[in-house]
Design an enzyme around this catalytic site. Structure first.
Site, PDB file in Angstrom:
ATOM      1  N   SER A  45      10.397  22.444  39.558  1.00 47.37           N
ATOM      2  CA  SER A  45      11.084  22.404  40.846  1.00 47.37           C
ATOM      3  C   SER A  45      10.070  22.478  41.980  1.00 47.37           C
ATOM      4  O   SER A  45       9.192  23.346  41.983  1.00 47.37           O
ATOM      5  CB  SER A  45      12.055  23.587  40.940  1.00 47.37           C
ATOM      6  OG  SER A  45      12.634  23.636  42.234  1.00 47.37           O
ATOM      7  N   CYS A  81      12.769  31.026  32.993  1.00 39.92           N
ATOM      8  CA  CYS A  81      12.385  30.718  34.370  1.00 39.92           C
ATOM      9  C   CYS A  81      10.978  31.295  34.585  1.00 39.92           C
ATOM     10  O   CYS A  81      10.779  32.501  34.545  1.00 39.92           O
ATOM     11  CB  CYS A  81      13.411  31.362  35.296  1.00 39.92           C
ATOM     12  SG  CYS A  81      13.101  31.048  37.025  1.00 39.92           S
ATOM     13  N   CYS A 103      28.470  35.136  43.206  1.00 41.55           N
ATOM     14  CA  CYS A 103      27.881  35.045  44.528  1.00 41.55           C
ATOM     15  C   CYS A 103      28.659  35.897  45.516  1.00 41.55           C
ATOM     16  O   CYS A 103      28.084  36.664  46.265  1.00 41.55           O
ATOM     17  CB  CYS A 103      27.863  33.588  44.980  1.00 41.55           C
ATOM     18  SG  CYS A 103      27.055  33.370  46.548  1.00 41.55           S
ATOM     19  N   CYS A 131      10.032  29.280  53.125  1.00 40.08           N
ATOM     20  CA  CYS A 131      11.414  28.807  53.267  1.00 40.08           C
ATOM     21  C   CYS A 131      12.269  29.978  53.763  1.00 40.08           C
ATOM     22  O   CYS A 131      12.168  31.084  53.240  1.00 40.08           O
ATOM     23  CB  CYS A 131      11.929  28.266  51.941  1.00 40.08           C
ATOM     24  SG  CYS A 131      10.882  26.918  51.318  1.00 40.08           S
ATOM     25  N   CYS A 151      14.524  32.090  51.325  1.00 41.43           N
ATOM     26  CA  CYS A 151      13.934  32.511  50.050  1.00 41.43           C
ATOM     27  C   CYS A 151      13.171  33.827  50.200  1.00 41.43           C
ATOM     28  O   CYS A 151      12.348  33.973  51.102  1.00 41.43           O
ATOM     29  CB  CYS A 151      12.999  31.423  49.537  1.00 41.43           C
ATOM     30  SG  CYS A 151      12.090  31.914  48.056  1.00 41.43           S
ATOM     31  N   SER A 171      13.953  20.653  45.870  1.00 41.81           N
ATOM     32  CA  SER A 171      14.727  21.575  46.695  1.00 41.81           C
ATOM     33  C   SER A 171      15.006  20.898  48.036  1.00 41.81           C
ATOM     34  O   SER A 171      14.225  21.024  48.967  1.00 41.81           O
ATOM     35  CB  SER A 171      13.935  22.869  46.909  1.00 41.81           C
ATOM     36  OG  SER A 171      13.699  23.489  45.670  1.00 41.81           O
ATOM     37  N   LEU A 172      16.108  20.183  48.108  1.00 40.15           N
ATOM     38  CA  LEU A 172      16.393  19.393  49.312  1.00 40.15           C
ATOM     39  C   LEU A 172      17.040  20.268  50.404  1.00 40.15           C
ATOM     40  O   LEU A 172      16.494  20.405  51.489  1.00 40.15           O
ATOM     41  CB  LEU A 172      17.297  18.210  48.937  1.00 40.15           C
ATOM     42  CG  LEU A 172      17.518  17.181  50.022  1.00 40.15           C
ATOM     43  CD1 LEU A 172      16.229  16.519  50.469  1.00 40.15           C
ATOM     44  CD2 LEU A 172      18.526  16.130  49.572  1.00 40.15           C
ATOM     45  N   HIS A 173      18.180  20.798  50.111  1.00 34.77           N
ATOM     46  CA  HIS A 173      18.860  21.811  50.944  1.00 34.77           C
ATOM     47  C   HIS A 173      19.354  21.356  52.316  1.00 34.77           C
ATOM     48  O   HIS A 173      20.105  22.099  52.965  1.00 34.77           O
ATOM     49  CB  HIS A 173      17.987  23.064  51.146  1.00 34.77           C
ATOM     50  CG  HIS A 173      17.493  23.681  49.877  1.00 34.77           C
ATOM     51  ND1 HIS A 173      18.272  23.812  48.761  1.00 34.77           N
ATOM     52  CD2 HIS A 173      16.275  24.190  49.538  1.00 34.77           C
ATOM     53  CE1 HIS A 173      17.565  24.386  47.797  1.00 34.77           C
ATOM     54  NE2 HIS A 173      16.360  24.619  48.233  1.00 34.77           N
ATOM     55  N   ASN A 225      22.022  33.162  47.271  1.00 35.93           N
ATOM     56  CA  ASN A 225      21.982  34.564  46.851  1.00 35.93           C
ATOM     57  C   ASN A 225      21.295  35.372  47.938  1.00 35.93           C
ATOM     58  O   ASN A 225      20.096  35.240  48.142  1.00 35.93           O
ATOM     59  CB  ASN A 225      21.223  34.693  45.531  1.00 35.93           C
ATOM     60  CG  ASN A 225      21.985  34.058  44.400  1.00 35.93           C
ATOM     61  OD1 ASN A 225      23.128  34.381  44.146  1.00 35.93           O
ATOM     62  ND2 ASN A 225      21.360  33.093  43.741  1.00 35.93           N
ATOM     63  N   GLU A 282       7.311  38.144  37.760  1.00 37.04           N
ATOM     64  CA  GLU A 282       8.455  38.306  36.886  1.00 37.04           C
ATOM     65  C   GLU A 282       8.780  37.002  36.191  1.00 37.04           C
ATOM     66  O   GLU A 282       8.476  35.921  36.696  1.00 37.04           O
ATOM     67  CB  GLU A 282       9.656  38.821  37.690  1.00 37.04           C
ATOM     68  CG  GLU A 282       9.462  40.276  38.036  1.00 37.04           C
ATOM     69  CD  GLU A 282      10.504  40.806  38.992  1.00 37.04           C
ATOM     70  OE1 GLU A 282      11.559  40.180  39.122  1.00 37.04           O
ATOM     71  OE2 GLU A 282      10.247  41.853  39.600  1.00 37.04           O
ATOM     72  N   GLY A 304       6.675  31.034  43.414  1.00 38.12           N
ATOM     73  CA  GLY A 304       5.605  30.101  43.757  1.00 38.12           C
ATOM     74  C   GLY A 304       6.005  28.641  43.770  1.00 38.12           C
ATOM     75  O   GLY A 304       7.083  28.260  43.345  1.00 38.12           O
ATOM     76  N   GLU A 305       5.113  27.835  44.317  1.00 33.74           N
ATOM     77  CA  GLU A 305       5.320  26.396  44.414  1.00 33.74           C
ATOM     78  C   GLU A 305       4.417  25.713  43.359  1.00 33.74           C
ATOM     79  O   GLU A 305       3.193  25.639  43.534  1.00 33.74           O
ATOM     80  CB  GLU A 305       4.958  25.919  45.838  1.00 33.74           C
ATOM     81  CG  GLU A 305       4.875  24.416  46.017  1.00 33.74           C
ATOM     82  CD  GLU A 305       6.055  23.631  45.450  1.00 33.74           C
ATOM     83  OE1 GLU A 305       7.202  23.855  45.862  1.00 33.74           O
ATOM     84  OE2 GLU A 305       5.810  22.780  44.563  1.00 33.74           O
ATOM     85  N   CYS A 343       4.002  33.072  47.479  1.00 31.04           N
ATOM     86  CA  CYS A 343       4.100  31.637  47.775  1.00 31.04           C
ATOM     87  C   CYS A 343       3.481  31.402  49.144  1.00 31.04           C
ATOM     88  O   CYS A 343       3.620  32.241  50.040  1.00 31.04           O
ATOM     89  CB  CYS A 343       5.569  31.200  47.779  1.00 31.04           C
ATOM     90  SG  CYS A 343       5.796  29.415  47.925  1.00 31.04           S
TER      91      CYS A 343
HETATM   92  N1  SAH Z   1       8.925  26.706  44.992  1.00 33.83           N
HETATM   93  C1  SAH Z   1       9.736  25.870  44.200  1.00 33.83           C
HETATM   94  C2  SAH Z   1      10.241  26.539  42.945  1.00 33.83           C
HETATM   95  C3  SAH Z   1      10.672  27.975  43.023  1.00 33.83           C
HETATM   96  S1  SAH Z   1      12.097  28.326  43.969  1.00 33.83           S
HETATM   97  C4  SAH Z   1      10.881  25.329  45.012  1.00 33.83           C
HETATM   98  O1  SAH Z   1      11.083  25.796  46.123  1.00 33.83           O
HETATM   99  O2  SAH Z   1      11.550  24.418  44.530  1.00 33.83           O
HETATM  100  C5  SAH Z   1      13.400  27.794  42.898  1.00 33.83           C
HETATM  101  C6  SAH Z   1      14.678  27.384  43.636  1.00 33.83           C
HETATM  102  O3  SAH Z   1      15.375  28.532  44.133  1.00 33.83           O
HETATM  103  C7  SAH Z   1      14.446  26.468  44.808  1.00 33.83           C
HETATM  104  O4  SAH Z   1      15.364  25.391  44.786  1.00 33.83           O
HETATM  105  C8  SAH Z   1      14.740  27.373  45.974  1.00 33.83           C
HETATM  106  O5  SAH Z   1      15.094  26.617  47.087  1.00 33.83           O
HETATM  107  C9  SAH Z   1      15.859  28.224  45.428  1.00 33.83           C
HETATM  108  N2  SAH Z   1      16.104  29.463  46.165  1.00 33.83           N
HETATM  109  C10 SAH Z   1      15.197  30.239  46.788  1.00 33.83           C
HETATM  110  N3  SAH Z   1      15.812  31.315  47.363  1.00 33.83           N
HETATM  111  C11 SAH Z   1      17.126  31.208  47.080  1.00 33.83           C
HETATM  112  C12 SAH Z   1      18.264  32.010  47.393  1.00 33.83           C
HETATM  113  N4  SAH Z   1      18.138  33.139  48.087  1.00 33.83           N
HETATM  114  N5  SAH Z   1      19.467  31.613  46.934  1.00 33.83           N
HETATM  115  C13 SAH Z   1      19.589  30.480  46.200  1.00 33.83           C
HETATM  116  N6  SAH Z   1      18.558  29.690  45.874  1.00 33.83           N
HETATM  117  C14 SAH Z   1      17.316  30.034  46.314  1.00 33.83           C
HETATM  118 FE1  SF4 Z   2      10.575  30.104  47.935  1.00 35.80          FE
HETATM  119 FE2  SF4 Z   2      10.079  27.763  46.672  1.00 35.80          FE
HETATM  120 FE3  SF4 Z   2      10.081  27.918  49.369  1.00 35.80          FE
HETATM  121 FE4  SF4 Z   2       8.119  29.100  47.980  1.00 35.80          FE
HETATM  122  S1  SF4 Z   2       8.561  26.892  48.113  1.00 35.80           S
HETATM  123  S2  SF4 Z   2       9.212  29.966  49.748  1.00 35.80           S
HETATM  124  S3  SF4 Z   2       9.238  29.808  46.172  1.00 35.80           S
HETATM  125  S4  SF4 Z   2      11.841  28.256  47.977  1.00 35.80           S
END
Ligand code: SAH
Ligand code: SF4
Length: 405
Positions: free
Chosen positions: A238, A135, A380, A146, A149, A260-262, A337, A122, A206-207, A142
């Site tokens: 990202s 986007c 949200c 995570c 995700c 994507s630190l988190h 989300n 998509e 994807g990454e 992937c």
């Molecule tokens: N794989 C890469 C890019 C795609 S994900 C990465 O992880 O950075 C894009 C962003 O969406 C990342 O920051 C990821 O952590 C975030 N993301 C994934 N699932 C999410 C969710 N359920 N709610 C909010 N952000 C999310």
């Molecule tokens: Fe999702 Fe990005 Fe983690 Fe892959 S690397 S699982 S797309 S948040």
């Protein structure tokens, strides 16, 4: 935005009806590849550079879908090219437009081997008043997992090719009438200004740093000033933190970086972003400090998903600010989300405000305070009941919206 109330304008066709293309497309080829291909159809070496330039213009600046319209190219060469190639983009099998103007396209791509089922990815378009962000996906599925995700729960299928990545941008510009002289759609939301797609975020499925060569080739085509010409400052990649490839992304692409630190502690980040076990926080931040071209004018965005009771305390916020000290950074707080089966909840609004206040007091623009950010936070909470209706990409769209503020 209240809900993502989706109306479909292209109905999905059954997978069985998919017919893979019988000829390759020139869309997504680099100048060198176009030159080699012209050589193969007999264009003399001395003419090749000029011919490549012409093709480039017609394909990437004008967005042509038929060789017939390439008026500066000889009839013979047009016929020759049409015999062996197309100008096709990935096939759009469904288009959905939300009440807030977000558009989502489902694309079908051929399987790798003959007879294999086609793949689907998509691509999401998020219009704003003065910009439009696309986007883009880099992989089908992937390899990483995570825990928050949805894509992470899906099996990795394959890397996208450079032409499939560029093809997403071409397809979006087709659908939005974003080529010179083309007609804009009358439904949905279209930003003011001369470009519908003004920004690209590699935040789809994807990454991207695990498919770096294709992503690099694709983004260099998208940024090329004689073609699509989206500035590298408006392209953000990202990554979840593939440390060895961060330097290469900066040196070979030169786009903006989002990380994507988190989490601010390794034990929590190991759980949220399991890749952290391989590349822990201090290594990741060291790579950020050394990101080619990083400066106060070209900051790295740190994405931080707000997970209730998990990473959203004021202590975490303070630790985040300490951690990023000395790195030219922006911080994007992302409301989580939820998706069916996810084990987390989005932080409460008050908690996000408290967290964002610490970040704000430390001198970072506090993105959740922007009107769009508020909308997303509102969404949200509201979207919880509508989770079932949200696909992974729609959640990404919400993410990307926060990102573009
Ligand atoms: N794989 C890469 C890019 C795609 S994900 C990465 O992880 O950075 C894009 C962003 O969406 C990342 O920051 C990821 O952590 C975030 N993301 C994934 N699932 C999410 C969710 N359920 N709610 C909010 N952000 C999310
Ligand atoms: Fe999702 Fe990005 Fe983690 Fe892959 S690397 S699982 S797309 S948040």
């Amino acid at each position: 935005m209240t809900t993502l109330d989706i109306s479909s304008s292209v109905e999905k066709t059954p997978l069985e009806r998919y017919v893979p293309p019988d000829k390759p497309s020139l869309v997504g080829l680099t100048r060198a590849q176009l030159g080699a291909l012209l050589g193969a159809v007999g264009v003399p070496e001395a003419q090749r550079k000029m011919r490549v330039q012409q093709l480039w213009h017609w394909i990437y600046f004008r967005g042509l879908r038929s060789f017939d319209d390439m008026t500066s190219v000889s009839k013979e060469l047009r016929a020759e090219l049409a015999q062996s190639f197309t100008l096709d983009r990935p096939e759009v099998v469904a288009e959905q437009i939300s009440v807030d103007g977000t558009r989502k396209w489902l694309l079908r791509l051929p399987g790798e081997t003959q007879g294999e089922r086609p793949h689907e990815v998509e691509c999401v378009y998020i219009p704003d008043t003065d910009r439009g962000t696309l986007c883009v996906s880099s992989q089908v599925g992937c390899t990483l997992t995570c825990s928050f995700c949805h894509t992470g729960t899906q099996r990795f299928v394959r890397n996208l090719t450079a032409d499939e990545i560029v093809g997403q941008v071409m397809m979006a510009r087709d659908r939005l009438g974003d080529w010179p002289g083309a007609t804009r759609p009358t439904d949905g939301v279209i930003p003011t200004g001369d470009r519908c797609v003004s920004n690209i975020v590699m935040m789809g499925m994807g990454e991207p740093l695990y498919n770096l060569d294709a992503v690099r080739d694709a983004l260099l085509i998208v940024a090329d000033g004689d073609g699509i010409a989206i500035s590298k400052r408006r392209i953000t990649l990202s990554t979840s933190g593939v440390v060895p490839n961060i330097e290469r992304a900066g040196a070979e692409i030169g786009c903006m970086l989002a990380v994507s630190l988190h989490a601010v502690r390794d034990n929590l980040r190991n759980e949220l972003v399991p890749l952290n076990r391989k590349y822990p926080i201090h290594e990741l931040l060291e790579a950020c400090r050394n990101y080619p071209g990083v400066s106060n004018a070209k900051r790295i965005t740190f994405e931080y998903v707000m997970l209730k009771g998990v990473n959203d305390s004021v202590e975490d916020a303070k630790a985040l600010v300490r951690l990023l000290k000395g790195i030219p950074a922006k911080i994007n707080l992302i409301p989580f989300n939820p998706w069916p089966g996810s084990k987390y909840e989005c932080s409460d609004w008050e908690q996000i405000e408290k967290f964002s206040q610490v970040v704000f007091d430390a001198g970072y623009a506090s993105p959740v305070r922007t009107p769009r950010g508020r909308d997303i936070l509102a969404a949200c909470g509201q979207l919880k009941s509508a989770t079932q209706k949200l696909s992974a990409r729609e959640r990404m769209a919400l993410r990307a919206m926060a990102m573009t503020d």
